[in-house]
Write a protein that holds these residues in place. Structure first.
Motif, short mmCIF file in Angstrom:
data_model
loop_
_atom_site.label_atom_id
_atom_site.label_comp_id
_atom_site.label_asym_id
_atom_site.label_seq_id
_atom_site.Cartn_x
_atom_site.Cartn_y
_atom_site.Cartn_z
N GLN A 157 -7.46 1.11 0.17
CA GLN A 157 -7.42 0.76 1.60
C GLN A 157 -7.95 -0.66 1.82
O GLN A 157 -7.44 -1.40 2.66
N LEU A 158 -8.94 -1.06 1.00
CA LEU A 158 -9.45 -2.43 1.11
C LEU A 158 -8.38 -3.45 0.73
O LEU A 158 -8.20 -4.48 1.39
N TYR A 159 -7.63 -3.14 -0.36
CA TYR A 159 -6.59 -4.08 -0.81
C TYR A 159 -5.45 -4.15 0.20
O TYR A 159 -4.79 -5.17 0.33
N ARG A 160 -5.23 -3.09 0.91
CA ARG A 160 -4.24 -3.13 2.01
C ARG A 160 -4.74 -4.08 3.10
O ARG A 160 -4.01 -4.94 3.60
N HIS A 161 -6.02 -3.91 3.45
CA HIS A 161 -6.62 -4.72 4.52
C HIS A 161 -6.65 -6.21 4.14
O HIS A 161 -6.29 -7.08 4.94
N LEU A 162 -7.08 -6.48 2.89
CA LEU A 162 -7.26 -7.89 2.48
C LEU A 162 -5.94 -8.56 2.09
O LEU A 162 -5.73 -9.73 2.39
N TYR A 163 -5.08 -7.81 1.37
CA TYR A 163 -3.92 -8.46 0.74
C TYR A 163 -2.57 -7.86 1.13
O TYR A 163 -1.54 -8.29 0.62
N GLY A 164 -2.58 -6.82 1.93
CA GLY A 164 -1.31 -6.23 2.37
C GLY A 164 -0.65 -5.31 1.36
O GLY A 164 0.50 -4.92 1.55
N LEU A 165 -1.37 -4.98 0.26
CA LEU A 165 -0.81 -4.06 -0.74
C LEU A 165 -0.75 -2.66 -0.12
O LEU A 165 -1.77 -2.12 0.31
N GLU A 166 0.45 -2.09 -0.06
CA GLU A 166 0.59 -0.80 0.62
C GLU A 166 0.21 0.36 -0.31
O GLU A 166 0.39 0.25 -1.53
N TYR A 167 -0.30 1.43 0.27
CA TYR A 167 -0.74 2.57 -0.56
C TYR A 167 -0.22 3.87 0.04
O TYR A 167 0.03 3.98 1.23
N LEU A 168 -0.09 4.84 -0.87
CA LEU A 168 0.16 6.22 -0.44
C LEU A 168 -0.80 7.07 -1.27
O LEU A 168 -0.69 7.11 -2.50
N ILE A 169 -1.77 7.66 -0.59
CA ILE A 169 -2.78 8.47 -1.29
C ILE A 169 -2.41 9.94 -1.13
O ILE A 169 -2.36 10.46 -0.01
N CYS A 170 -2.11 10.58 -2.27
CA CYS A 170 -1.72 11.99 -2.25
C CYS A 170 -2.87 12.83 -2.78
O CYS A 170 -3.20 12.75 -3.97
N ARG A 171 -3.49 13.59 -1.89
CA ARG A 171 -4.60 14.48 -2.31
C ARG A 171 -4.00 15.82 -2.71
O ARG A 171 -3.81 16.71 -1.88
N VAL A 172 -3.71 15.92 -4.02
CA VAL A 172 -2.98 17.09 -4.53
C VAL A 172 -3.96 18.24 -4.77
O VAL A 172 -5.08 18.03 -5.22
N SER A 173 -3.50 19.47 -4.47
CA SER A 173 -4.38 20.65 -4.67
C SER A 173 -4.31 21.13 -6.12
O SER A 173 -4.70 20.39 -7.02
N ASN A 174 -3.83 22.34 -6.37
CA ASN A 174 -3.84 22.91 -7.72
C ASN A 174 -2.41 23.22 -8.18
O ASN A 174 -1.90 24.31 -7.94
#
Ligand SMILES: NC(=O)c1ccc[n+]([C@@H]2O[C@H](COP(=O)([O-])OP(=O)(O)OC[C@H]3O[C@@H](n4cnc5c(N)ncnc54)[C@H](O)[C@@H]3O)[C@@H](O)[C@H]2O)c1
Length: 286
Positions: A157-174
């Motif tokens: 999220q910091l790199y998105r804020h500082l440099y515009g690198l987009e992210y998709l964070i997938c919190r996978v279960s089991n």
């Protein structure tokens, strides 16, 4: 063709994701991993180029990013699982968190636009006050694995804020299903494998622990749809949204396969008693 680089792509989730993306026919997929595909792996994997290397080796990663410019990185490397992560916490931080931050630095140098990160729905929340748990619930992990995943999420999220690198964070279960290999992580596969081998099934605790189990092909399908829908700059739970206790899983397996020996051992301090993901956001983004 959209170019994608799968880091840790020869593992359990990696193979399932690759299969989905290669079959979709719209993506040019390359893998970076410390190991190649086994010779007996299905033909679909033999078409995918594999760059061997250690994720912690910045120079090797640089070479791979130069040779295979990609638009999207899928970060599936983890050197620990929840149960092993507390054994050497400094190593967990160095090999996962520091290496992930190095990767993000290289990603922005090599004009990667997007990073898909496989986080841990089962550990980032810690012990929730109630279930199901949405993405906005408090995060108080009780194992290093969860803390390191959460910190990596924050750096994304910091790199998105500082440099515009987009992210998709997938919190996978089991996840459970094809290409699973771990002898210790992933209850359903581990139980079935032990039954097939005629071994005793070992359960930590009294079997009342509740988890959110999801078929691995549904995980791959969900992540592919999120990428196709350009659902970036989001933190998303990826689970079934349904809870089953370990004992309920064992009963279901017994109904199919008949009885088998089970031994109950003392519970482990890092196991959350009950965790079920609220997957409303995933449904809306898909
Ligand atoms: N399997 C699960 O239950 C689960 C649940 C939630 C999240 N996740 C996350 O999803 C990701 C993939 O999990 P998985 O179950 O497929 O794990 P896996 O162990 O099957 O795959 C990880 C891959 O990373 C590679 N790897 C490990 N260390 C490396 C290094 N130093 N350099 C290069 N490659 C290295 C391994 O060779 C392996 O192919 C991980 O980040 C994991 O934390 C997994």
């Amino acid at each position: 063709m959209k170019k994608m680089l799968f880091l840790g792509g020869t593992g359990f989730l990696g193979k399932n994701l690759l299969e989905a993306f290669v079959q979709a026919g719209e993506y040019e997929c390359v893998v970076f991993d410390k190991q190649g595909f086994p010779a007996e792996a299905p033909a679909i994997f033999q078409e995918v180029p594999v760059c061997l290397g250690n994720f912690e080796d910045r120079d090797r990663l640089r070479e791979v990013l130069q040779q295979h410019p990609a638009e999207v990185l899928v970060h599936l490397v983890s050197t620990t699982i929840p149960s092993s992560s507390n054994l050497d916490i400094a190593l967990d931080i160095e090999s996962n968190l520091v290496a992930t931050v190095q990767l993000l630095d290289l990603a922005r140098q090599y004009n990667i636009r997007k990073v898909v990160f496989l986080s841990s729905g089962g550990t980032v929340y810690g012990i929730p006050s109630s279930n199901p748990v949405s993405e906005t619930a408090p995060t108080n992990p009780i194992c290093s694995h969860g803390i390191v995943k959460l910190a990596a999420e924050k750096y994304l999220q910091l790199y998105r804020h500082l440099y515009g690198l987009e992210y998709l964070i997938c919190r996978v279960s089991n996840p459970y299903g094809e290409y699973h290999h771990s002898p210790v992580q992933g209850l359903i596969n581990v139980v079935l494998r032990r039954i097939v081998k005629g071994e005793e099934v070992v359960i930590w605790g009294d079997g009342s622990t509740i988890r959110d189990y999801i078929y691995v092909k549904d995980v791959a399908d969900a992540i592919m749809k999120l990428v196709q829908n350009d659902a970036f700059n989001q933190v998303v739970n990826v689970g079934s949204g349904q809870g089953l206790s370990i004992n309920q899983v064992l009963t279901l397996v017994q109904k199919e396969l008949g009885s088998f020996p089970v031994r109950y051992e003392r519970g482990r301090a890092f196991d959350v008693p009950a965790l079920v993901l609220d997957c409303a956001k995933l449904r809306s983004l898909m």
